[in-house]
Design a protein around this motif. Structure first.
Motif, PDB file in Angstrom:
ATOM      1  N   SER A  64     -33.853   9.791  39.293  1.00 59.52           N
ATOM      2  CA  SER A  64     -34.479  10.129  37.756  1.00 59.52           C
ATOM      3  C   SER A  64     -35.992   9.618  37.691  1.00 59.52           C
ATOM      4  O   SER A  64     -36.606   9.603  36.714  1.00 59.52           O
ATOM      5  CB  SER A  64     -33.764   9.785  36.731  1.00 59.52           C
ATOM      6  OG  SER A  64     -33.489   8.219  36.969  1.00 59.52           O
ATOM      7  N   TYR A  65     -36.472   8.859  38.839  1.00 62.73           N
ATOM      8  CA  TYR A  65     -37.875   8.047  38.624  1.00 62.73           C
ATOM      9  C   TYR A  65     -38.568   8.354  39.943  1.00 62.73           C
ATOM     10  O   TYR A  65     -38.495   7.801  41.041  1.00 62.73           O
ATOM     11  CB  TYR A  65     -37.297   6.652  38.524  1.00 62.73           C
ATOM     12  CG  TYR A  65     -38.850   5.898  38.164  1.00 62.73           C
ATOM     13  CD1 TYR A  65     -39.310   5.595  37.008  1.00 62.73           C
ATOM     14  CD2 TYR A  65     -39.478   4.973  39.246  1.00 62.73           C
ATOM     15  CE1 TYR A  65     -40.374   5.026  36.619  1.00 62.73           C
ATOM     16  CE2 TYR A  65     -40.368   4.261  38.788  1.00 62.73           C
ATOM     17  CZ  TYR A  65     -40.930   4.169  37.646  1.00 62.73           C
ATOM     18  OH  TYR A  65     -41.881   3.571  37.053  1.00 62.73           O
ATOM     19  N   ASN A  66     -39.213   9.504  39.879  1.00 59.05           N
ATOM     20  CA  ASN A  66     -39.783  10.137  40.961  1.00 59.05           C
ATOM     21  C   ASN A  66     -41.171  10.337  40.654  1.00 59.05           C
ATOM     22  O   ASN A  66     -41.844  10.848  39.727  1.00 59.05           O
ATOM     23  CB  ASN A  66     -39.144  11.369  41.314  1.00 59.05           C
ATOM     24  CG  ASN A  66     -37.603  11.244  41.638  1.00 59.05           C
ATOM     25  OD1 ASN A  66     -36.745  11.485  40.688  1.00 59.05           O
ATOM     26  ND2 ASN A  66     -37.297  10.711  42.676  1.00 59.05           N
ATOM     27  N   ASN A  67     -42.259  10.362  41.935  1.00 55.08           N
ATOM     28  CA  ASN A  67     -43.325  10.805  41.818  1.00 55.08           C
ATOM     29  C   ASN A  67     -43.246  12.301  42.887  1.00 55.08           C
ATOM     30  O   ASN A  67     -43.267  12.086  43.950  1.00 55.08           O
ATOM     31  CB  ASN A  67     -44.460   9.993  42.536  1.00 55.08           C
ATOM     32  CG  ASN A  67     -44.828   8.541  41.544  1.00 55.08           C
ATOM     33  OD1 ASN A  67     -45.376   9.257  40.352  1.00 55.08           O
ATOM     34  ND2 ASN A  67     -45.248   7.494  42.056  1.00 55.08           N
ATOM     35  N   TYR A  68     -43.280  13.224  42.018  1.00 58.89           N
ATOM     36  CA  TYR A  68     -43.529  14.695  42.839  1.00 58.89           C
ATOM     37  C   TYR A  68     -44.270  15.309  42.206  1.00 58.89           C
ATOM     38  O   TYR A  68     -43.833  16.095  41.469  1.00 58.89           O
ATOM     39  CB  TYR A  68     -41.976  14.969  43.206  1.00 58.89           C
ATOM     40  CG  TYR A  68     -41.825  16.178  44.332  1.00 58.89           C
ATOM     41  CD1 TYR A  68     -42.899  16.571  44.704  1.00 58.89           C
ATOM     42  CD2 TYR A  68     -40.495  16.341  44.532  1.00 58.89           C
ATOM     43  CE1 TYR A  68     -42.761  17.657  45.903  1.00 58.89           C
ATOM     44  CE2 TYR A  68     -40.274  17.450  45.421  1.00 58.89           C
ATOM     45  CZ  TYR A  68     -41.473  17.985  46.165  1.00 58.89           C
ATOM     46  OH  TYR A  68     -41.182  19.126  47.101  1.00 58.89           O
ATOM     47  N   LYS A  75     -43.040  10.682  35.725  1.00 59.72           N
ATOM     48  CA  LYS A  75     -41.853  10.119  36.676  1.00 59.72           C
ATOM     49  C   LYS A  75     -40.425  10.795  36.244  1.00 59.72           C
ATOM     50  O   LYS A  75     -39.563  11.146  37.233  1.00 59.72           O
ATOM     51  CB  LYS A  75     -41.534   8.680  36.368  1.00 59.72           C
ATOM     52  CG  LYS A  75     -42.636   7.725  36.658  1.00 59.72           C
ATOM     53  CD  LYS A  75     -42.648   7.597  37.935  1.00 59.72           C
ATOM     54  CE  LYS A  75     -43.694   6.443  38.652  1.00 59.72           C
ATOM     55  NZ  LYS A  75     -45.036   6.965  38.035  1.00 59.72           N
ATOM     56  N   ALA A  76     -40.238  11.255  35.075  1.00 62.48           N
ATOM     57  CA  ALA A  76     -39.035  12.122  34.639  1.00 62.48           C
ATOM     58  C   ALA A  76     -39.189  13.564  34.924  1.00 62.48           C
ATOM     59  O   ALA A  76     -38.218  14.364  34.956  1.00 62.48           O
ATOM     60  CB  ALA A  76     -38.771  11.799  33.209  1.00 62.48           C
ATOM     61  N   ASP A  77     -40.593  14.065  35.217  1.00 57.52           N
ATOM     62  CA  ASP A  77     -40.632  15.484  35.301  1.00 57.52           C
ATOM     63  C   ASP A  77     -39.779  16.136  36.744  1.00 57.52           C
ATOM     64  O   ASP A  77     -39.230  17.254  36.276  1.00 57.52           O
ATOM     65  CB  ASP A  77     -42.161  15.814  35.504  1.00 57.52           C
ATOM     66  CG  ASP A  77     -42.979  15.593  34.335  1.00 57.52           C
ATOM     67  OD1 ASP A  77     -42.384  15.670  33.254  1.00 57.52           O
ATOM     68  OD2 ASP A  77     -44.063  15.687  34.313  1.00 57.52           O
ATOM     69  N   MET A 129     -38.107   0.171  45.758  1.00 50.39           N
ATOM     70  CA  MET A 129     -36.504   0.601  45.770  1.00 50.39           C
ATOM     71  C   MET A 129     -35.989   0.584  46.963  1.00 50.39           C
ATOM     72  O   MET A 129     -36.760   0.344  48.027  1.00 50.39           O
ATOM     73  CB  MET A 129     -36.176   2.046  45.163  1.00 50.39           C
ATOM     74  CG  MET A 129     -36.504   2.490  43.825  1.00 50.39           C
ATOM     75  SD  MET A 129     -35.894   4.149  43.435  1.00 50.39           S
ATOM     76  CE  MET A 129     -36.687   4.458  41.809  1.00 50.39           C
ATOM     77  N   VAL A 130     -34.852   0.416  47.254  1.00 54.75           N
ATOM     78  CA  VAL A 130     -33.988   0.368  48.503  1.00 54.75           C
ATOM     79  C   VAL A 130     -33.137   1.478  48.321  1.00 54.75           C
ATOM     80  O   VAL A 130     -32.304   1.865  47.657  1.00 54.75           O
ATOM     81  CB  VAL A 130     -33.217  -0.721  48.628  1.00 54.75           C
ATOM     82  CG1 VAL A 130     -32.402  -0.853  50.086  1.00 54.75           C
ATOM     83  CG2 VAL A 130     -33.864  -1.934  48.642  1.00 54.75           C
ATOM     84  N   ILE A 131     -33.279   2.592  49.336  1.00 51.98           N
ATOM     85  CA  ILE A 131     -32.566   3.816  49.301  1.00 51.98           C
ATOM     86  C   ILE A 131     -32.058   4.123  50.542  1.00 51.98           C
ATOM     87  O   ILE A 131     -32.707   4.120  51.951  1.00 51.98           O
ATOM     88  CB  ILE A 131     -33.902   4.806  49.045  1.00 51.98           C
ATOM     89  CG1 ILE A 131     -34.642   4.696  47.933  1.00 51.98           C
ATOM     90  CG2 ILE A 131     -33.298   6.226  49.256  1.00 51.98           C
ATOM     91  CD1 ILE A 131     -36.033   5.586  47.690  1.00 51.98           C
ATOM     92  N   GLN A 205     -35.623  16.803  43.465  1.00 50.72           N
ATOM     93  CA  GLN A 205     -36.619  16.022  43.222  1.00 50.72           C
ATOM     94  C   GLN A 205     -36.879  14.838  44.086  1.00 50.72           C
ATOM     95  O   GLN A 205     -37.787  14.098  44.134  1.00 50.72           O
ATOM     96  CB  GLN A 205     -36.265  15.119  41.683  1.00 50.72           C
ATOM     97  CG  GLN A 205     -35.029  14.395  41.816  1.00 50.72           C
ATOM     98  CD  GLN A 205     -33.752  15.047  41.435  1.00 50.72           C
ATOM     99  OE1 GLN A 205     -33.540  16.319  41.629  1.00 50.72           O
ATOM    100  NE2 GLN A 205     -32.693  14.587  40.487  1.00 50.72           N
ATOM    101  N   ASN A 206     -36.073  14.829  45.003  1.00 51.71           N
ATOM    102  CA  ASN A 206     -36.429  13.612  46.213  1.00 51.71           C
ATOM    103  C   ASN A 206     -36.961  14.347  47.435  1.00 51.71           C
ATOM    104  O   ASN A 206     -37.046  13.665  48.636  1.00 51.71           O
ATOM    105  CB  ASN A 206     -35.179  13.053  46.582  1.00 51.71           C
ATOM    106  CG  ASN A 206     -34.621  12.162  45.410  1.00 51.71           C
ATOM    107  OD1 ASN A 206     -33.931  12.503  44.588  1.00 51.71           O
ATOM    108  ND2 ASN A 206     -35.039  10.887  45.334  1.00 51.71           N
TER     109      ASN A 206
END
Lengths: 302, 222
Positions: A64-68, A75-77, A129-131, A205-206
């Motif tokens: 839910s917090y992405n740069n794309y 971030k929510a887009d 983040m840790v993903i 979104q990822n």
């Protein structure tokens, strides 16, 4: 003055193993994540010694917090707009300076032996983040097409489909998004193509259905929704470098000693933590990758 | 029996001097409404953070308080042109409250940066203010706003006489610096700062136009 050090993460903050193992059940319950039935198909992946043991960020944080920017600059887009993207059928063309250029269907890419790689991700904006990614080394794919002796760089391209990627309807960046690595960076064992996250296929979104993950570089290097990989002898053009050449270089290795012209890169906020932590050279992967840059001036080649 | 002292000063004055006029009551009520409205963005921010809906709460608080500083600042600057265009002089009575809200949110914004973001890491803060142009202009704007907030009382208005108006013209550079601060921090998509810049340009442009007209009128040979 007494400076309080951040307390160690209490065990209660770490995703309990039972929850993690039951993630599918959790995912089924998670609403609003726009997960189709297909993305709920779990991915078999073996663990990797290249993973970090640090506590994971939650699936909610990661999705839910992405740069794309293809889905908007907020971030929510991406979480709100990425549902429209159709990721099937999907092909990745691999060509350029290779012996056997060809196109790979996503089904074929999903059949590569998958590994879980738990990586730190450091955004150029100063958060991290840790993903728990699932993917396979980019080198495994490149081996199949056999780069020729001429190949020195690898250029990547994201899908361009403005009807499904509303952010592309405005020229915030010069679409399609492009990224590039030096061949030795691309062949490094830490460099993976990710197809999954938290045990399941990637949410749109990822970067679904397939994206790059280069954990020692700022996040924007890890290009999403890849449709083309081209081996070349010339340094590839990259989107952020084209947009602001003095701010974003080709390498963009995480480097606390080289500030972004407009803000410091010395520290970062791990999402979920209150205190900032010091940013580590190469995002903490210096032991594995520093040798790639021996003799280079990383202030100049930022 | 209720003593006079328990009533607000305005009510006491009204009670002793003259009966409260309905217009004044309405004005008092409107001021209360504006006051509550001024606190709503803060309440919303707090609600979102407390409920854990913000993935990066500190960034969210910083952004939200910064945005609302600009909104209140532009609203304050809109009072005079609106009054002139509509002839509603009563608007003037809300200007101080709105200006103080701009200062209040700016203070929250700066406190968030000092405390939550940097955690009083003075070395990093001083470096930031000196080295990062967007922080330099933001900090300068806050510094320039401070005397305006301090001298916003009736007492200072009387004491400073004509200089009060001169001093408070600082609000123009404050607004320009504030919008610049936002513009310079954005990575690529400047749509939002552009909106604030456009509104500010209109508000300042109107003032410039009226001044120009007035100067023509006064220099025209009689």
């Amino acid at each position: 003055m007494l400076i309080r050090r951040p307390d160690p993460i209490p065990p209660s903050e770490i995703t309990p193993e039972s929850v993690y193992l039951n993630r599918r059940t959790f995912l089924l319950g998670a609403t609003g994540l726009l997960l189709s039935a297909e993305t709920l198909a779990a991915l078999a992946a073996r663990k990797s010694t290249l993973s970090t043991g640090e506590p994971l960020n939650s699936l909610k944080d990661i999705t839910s917090y992405n740069n794309y920017y293809e889905f908007g600059t907020d971030k929510a887009d991406p979480a709100a707009n990425a549902g429209r993207l159709k990721t099937r059928p999907w092909n990745v063309v691999v060509d350029g300076d290779v012996t056997s250029p060809r196109s790979f269907g996503i089904e074929e890419l999903l059949k590569f032996p998958q590994e879980e790689r738990i990586y730190r991700l450091r955004c150029v904006e100063g958060w991290s983040m840790v993903i728990p990614w699932i993917g396979f080394p980019l080198s495994a794919l490149l081996k199949q097409v056999q780069p020729t002796g001429k190949a020195k760089y690898v250029a990547f391209e994201t899908l361009r489909r403005p009807a499904e990627m509303p952010g592309q309807q405005r020229r915030v960046l010069d679409w399609p998004y492009r990224e590039g690595l030096r061949l030795d960076e691309a062949l490094h064992p830490l460099t993976i193509l990710a197809v999954g996250l938290y045990g399941n296929l990637l949410p749109n979104q990822n970067g679904a259905p397939i994206r790059l993950v280069v954990p020692w570089k700022y996040g924007f290097k890890s290009i999403k929704s890849i449709v083309r990989i081209r081996l070349t002898d010339k340094q590839p053009l990259t989107s952020w470098n084209l947009a602001a050449p003095d701010e974003y270089g080709l390498y963009s290795n995480v480097n606390p000693a080289v500030d972004h012209p407009r803000w410091s890169q010395a520290s970062e906020r791990r999402i979920g933590e209150f205190f900032k932590r010091k940013t580590l050279p190469f995002n903490g992967y210096a032991d594995q990758v520093a040798s790639l840059y021996r003799g280079m001036d990383l202030r100049r080649d930022f | 029996m209720i003593s006079d002292k328990t009533l607000p000063a305005s009510a006491r004055l009204n009670a002793s001097a003259k009966p409260a006029r309905p217009g004044q009551r309405l004005l008092a009520l409107a001021k209360v409404l504006v006051f509550v409205a001024g606190l709503l963005p803060l309440a919303r921010t707090a609600w979102i953070v407390v409920n854990g809906e913000a993935v990066n709460p500190i960034e969210f608080i910083t952004r939200s308080t910064g945005t609302w500083t600009l909104v209140w600042l532009l609203t304050t600057l809109a009072i005079t042109p609106l009054r002139r265009l509509t002839g509603w002089n009563v608007l003037q009575r809300f200007r101080r409250l709105l200006g103080l809200f701009a200062f209040f949110y700016a203070t929250l914004h700066f406190t968030t940066y000092l405390w939550l973001d940097q955690f009083f890491d003075w070395h990093a803060i001083v470096k930031d203010i000196a080295k990062r142009p967007f922080i330099t202009v933001g900090f300068t704007a806050l510094l320039l706003m401070t005397p305006l907030a301090v001298t916003s009382t009736d007492g200072w208005l009387r004491r400073l006489k004509r200089n009060w108006g001169r001093l408070h013209r600082l609000v123009y550079p404050v607004a320009v610096l504030g919008v610049t601060h936002y513009w310079w921090l954005v990575k690529k998509d400047i749509r939002q700062p552009l909106i604030y810049a456009a509104v500010l340009a209109v508000l300042l442009g109107l003032r410039g136009y009226w001044r120009w007209r007035a100067s023509i009128a006064s220099t025209t040979p009689k």
